[in-house]
Design an enzyme around this catalytic site. Structure first.
Site, PDB file in Angstrom:
ATOM      1  N   GLU A   1       3.332  -7.419   7.428  1.00  0.00           N
ATOM      2  CA  GLU A   1       2.638  -8.231   7.310  1.00  0.00           C
ATOM      3  C   GLU A   1       2.889  -9.846   6.045  1.00  0.00           C
ATOM      4  OE1 GLU A   1      -0.838  -5.806   6.397  1.00  0.00           O
ATOM      5  OE2 GLU A   1      -0.805  -4.940   8.450  1.00  0.00           O
TER       6      GLU A   1
ATOM      7  N   TYR B   1      -6.512  -3.451  13.071  1.00  0.00           N
ATOM      8  CA  TYR B   1      -7.132  -2.653  12.496  1.00  0.00           C
ATOM      9  C   TYR B   1      -8.190  -2.404  12.565  1.00  0.00           C
ATOM     10  CZ  TYR B   1      -3.064   0.338  10.435  1.00  0.00           C
ATOM     11  OH  TYR B   1      -2.257   0.620   9.593  1.00  0.00           O
TER      12      TYR B   1
ATOM     13  N   ASP C   1       0.578  -1.645  -0.158  1.00  0.00           N
ATOM     14  CA  ASP C   1      -0.127  -0.162   0.050  1.00  0.00           C
ATOM     15  C   ASP C   1       0.864   0.813   0.125  1.00  0.00           C
ATOM     16  OD1 ASP C   1      -1.774   1.320   0.566  1.00  0.00           O
ATOM     17  OD2 ASP C   1      -1.782   2.399   2.175  1.00  0.00           O
TER      18      ASP C   1
ATOM     19  N   GLU D   1       1.219  -1.364  14.638  1.00  0.00           N
ATOM     20  CA  GLU D   1       0.265  -0.445  13.270  1.00  0.00           C
ATOM     21  C   GLU D   1      -1.016  -0.586  14.064  1.00  0.00           C
ATOM     22  OE1 GLU D   1      -0.416  -0.856   9.475  1.00  0.00           O
ATOM     23  OE2 GLU D   1       2.640  -0.942   8.672  1.00  0.00           O
TER      24      GLU D   1
END
Ligand code: GCB
Length: 646
Positions: free
Chosen positions: A454, A518, A213, A555
């Site tokens: 990730e 998230y 990303d 994160e």
């Protein structure tokens, strides 16, 4: 000049072959042929060109070749056959170096194929008789280099330096033409990974379609240097530090090019008086220990740096290599990370090297501004998500006192591809990790290494099931990667950053357990309280599987379009972002085994065009792309100044 230092006509690129060879993996598939062929062509023995940062000293001089170069796209890959490196670029335009090419020219925004750079330089007559080095800070992704039409070598993988010894090839008294081809093609065996368009079936397409990303900016991203050293010179330095009571012990191991033997010294300055230790270099290697009574340790609260000079020769030095050294220790005790024996709690962010127009080109004003803002907000750390940052960023972090989690370029590794592709990626990544640790080992700011961000059994946004065996393949991959990395640095912990915990078999191999979480955004969307409850369950599961290791939440966060507000808070508003970050932070602070929290991200950054990304930006920044604070910034500042950094 000793024979073993004489210039030869063999290519001299210092690349990752050495690490690749050490890792002992063989290229097995056509898909990895490009990288294998490139490695074979670069064919240089270890140690031919020093990769030490080119600091100046009485025996060393530097010349930064940054500026306007000539540039030409080569979509048909004609340049090499048409000998552009010998004839000159046929239809060049001007480009600044360093900079990404993508935001400069309308026809180059989404261009990732081959492009050519060309410049000329004159050699300083004062450099006559000295050894001349040519050094690139970073070229994304694959660079091939010619000097005066002669091929020097190549480098694969961005974000890390490569160098050539050009003594005798750069001429005095006339222009020297330097030509570089650079490409950033999305190839399966590379790191970072691209999804395989033949097998990955996306329900939501991005453009360009990467597995990660951020925008795949390309070009000569960091300065290109010429520098001169004595013929016999310091080739590499490794500094490790320890504490013994109130004394600091600084171990300095260094290498000299060739097999040189002779007297040398190391001097540390910055204490009450300079301390020099004399040492004999034997066959190009030496080691010394300097004891610093009443040492001033390096820490975020007092980022004190000593000056180290490694000098070859007796009273009149043959070479003098200067650098800065911070004395500090890093250790893990149960679920704590200790800096100088005391537990640390990390406040800060994952960042990106990203700014409008410059793309990923080194931008010193932005770097300094970022570090000022990190201080303002109360951060004591950052992660170099998702690749090694510039050497200048790390030097500045040493000075400002930021603790750094230094990350490899392995973002979003995919494990649904065939074994030969996974082998190619492992080989490439092992090489990049070797280069990264070699480059950055001496920075006191680096607290631990992140070997990947990730990794995933299959790409996001695909309807594919992860094939059976994908998790096992990843488990084996990481076992080998961790084993390799742990031979390279015995003084720092290693980790990988997982996504929503998974898979446990991968993340648990780290010394620190890093998780990107998230809830409240991608999962449990729109519900902050529920999201935090899910977070607690995730942490418990992580603890149950991984045992008593430190957990770092690398994160979490939410996109916020600057200027958008909602009450009650809703997704995409500044209010929702600020509330989510605060709720996460407060929840995480309740767990003594959580050693840090990094909201994602420091600033908005450019990514692919997508229905998920307003304005082609990831807007999870706590600052906008031009570094204006969102509501979350003032909220974090209040939280962190109330003792968050612990
Ligand atoms: C992640 C990735 C990061 C992305 C972020 C997001 O987990 O590590 O690269 O930008 O999520 O915002 O989706």
């Amino acid at each position: 000049m000793a024979e073993d230092h004489a210039p030869t006509s063999a290519p001299r690129a210092v690349t990752r072959r050495q690490a690749v060879g050490a890792f002992g993996l063989a290229a097995t598939a056509a898909a990895i042929a490009t990288d294998a062929a490139a490695q074979a062509r670069s064919g240089v023995a270890r140690g031919e060109a020093s990769l030490l940062y080119p600091h100046e000293s009485p025996t060393r001089a530097t010349r930064d070749l940054s500026g306007l170069w000539r540039f030409q796209l080569d979509p048909g890959d004609r340049g090499e056959a048409d000998r552009w490196f010998a004839e000159g670029l046929p239809r060049p335009r001007q480009i600044p170096v360093p900079c990404s090419w993508n935001d400069l020219f309308d026809d180059a925004r989404d261009y990732f194929g081959t492009a050519w750079y060309e410049t000329e330089f004159q050699l300083d007559p004062g450099w006559r008789g000295r050894r001349i080095h040519l050094r690139f800070g970073s070229a994304v992704y694959h660079a091939r280099v010619w000097l005066n039409g002669e091929y020097l070598g190549e480098h694969l993988g961005g974000h890390l330096p490569f160098a050539f010894d050009v003594t005798g090839r750069a001429h005095e008294g006339g222009p020297n033409r330097l030509t570089v081809s650079v490409e950033n093609k999305f190839e399966l065996g590379r790191v970072p990974t691209s999804p395989d368009p033949k097998t990955a079936r996306f329900y939501q397409g991005d453009y360009p379609q990467t597995a990660y990303d951020f925008f795949p900016y390309c070009g000569l991203h960091r300065p290109v240097w010429l520098f001169a050293t004595p013929d016999i010179h310091v080739h590499d330095v490794t500094v490790t530090t320890a504490l013994a009571g109130d004394a600091g012990l600084v171990d300095v191991a260094f290498a000299v090019n060739g097999n040189w033997s002779g007297p040398a010294s190391v001097t540390l300055t910055g204490g009450p008086k300079p301390i020099t230790v004399k040492v004999a270099v034997k066959n190009g290697a030496a080691q010394a220990q300097v004891r610093l009574p009443g040492v001033r340790t390096w820490s975020p609260q007092d980022p004190f740096l000593y000056r180290l000079n490694v000098r070859l020769g007796g009273d009149a030095p043959i070479d003098d290599y200067p650098m800065k050294v911070g004395v500090r220790t890093v250790a893990i005790r149960g679920s704590e990370i200790l800096l100088n024996g005391k537990p640390v709690f990390l406040t800060g962010f994952g960042k990106h090297e990203d700014f409008a127009i410059h793309g990923k080109g080194l931008d010193l004003p932005v770097l300094v501004r970022d570090f000022e803002l990190l201080k303002w907000i109360g951060a004591n750390s950052f992660r170099t998500s998702h690749y090694p940052y510039s050497e200048e960023a790390l030097m500045l972090a040493d000075e400002y006192g930021f603790l750094v989690i230094a990350e490899s370029p392995a973002v979003s590794l995919i494990f649904m591809d065939p074994p030969d592709i996974l082998e190619a990626r492992l080989r490439r990544l092992s090489g990049a990790v070797s280069e990264m640790i070699h480059r950055d080992k001496n920075h006191p700011c680096i607290l631990f290494w992140s070997l990947a961000n990730e990794p995933i059994p299959k790409p996001f946004h695909t309807v594919n099931d992860a094939p059976p065996g994908a998790v096992d393949a990843g488990t084996q991959f990481f076992k080998r990667l961790f084993a390799h990395a742990r031979t390279l640095d015995k003084t720092r912990p290693f980790a990988i950053c997982s996504v929503q915990n998974g898979p446990f078999e991968w993340v648990s191999q780290g010394d620190v357990i890093c998780t990107n979480s998230y809830n409240g955004w991608y999962a449990v969307s729109g519900q902050i309280d529920e999201g935090v409850k899910t977070l607690d369950k995730e942490l418990k599961a992580l603890r149950d599987y991984c045992g008593d290791k430190p957990i770092f939440v690398s994160e979490f966060g939410a996109d916020a379009v600057a200027g958008t507000h909602a009450h009650p808070p809703e997704m995409w508003s500044e209010d929702y972002q600020a509330d989510l970050i605060e709720a996460y932070y407060r929840a995480l602070r309740r767990h003594p085994y959580v050693v840090g929290t990094h909201p994602w991200a420091f600033a908005d950054f450019k990514t692919a065009q997508s229905i998920m990304r307003v304005g082609s930006l990831n807007q999870k920044g706590v600052f906008t792309r031009d570094r204006r604070p969102k509501l979350a910034a003032t909220r974090l500042r209040a939280l962190w100044s109330a003792g968050g950094a612990g």
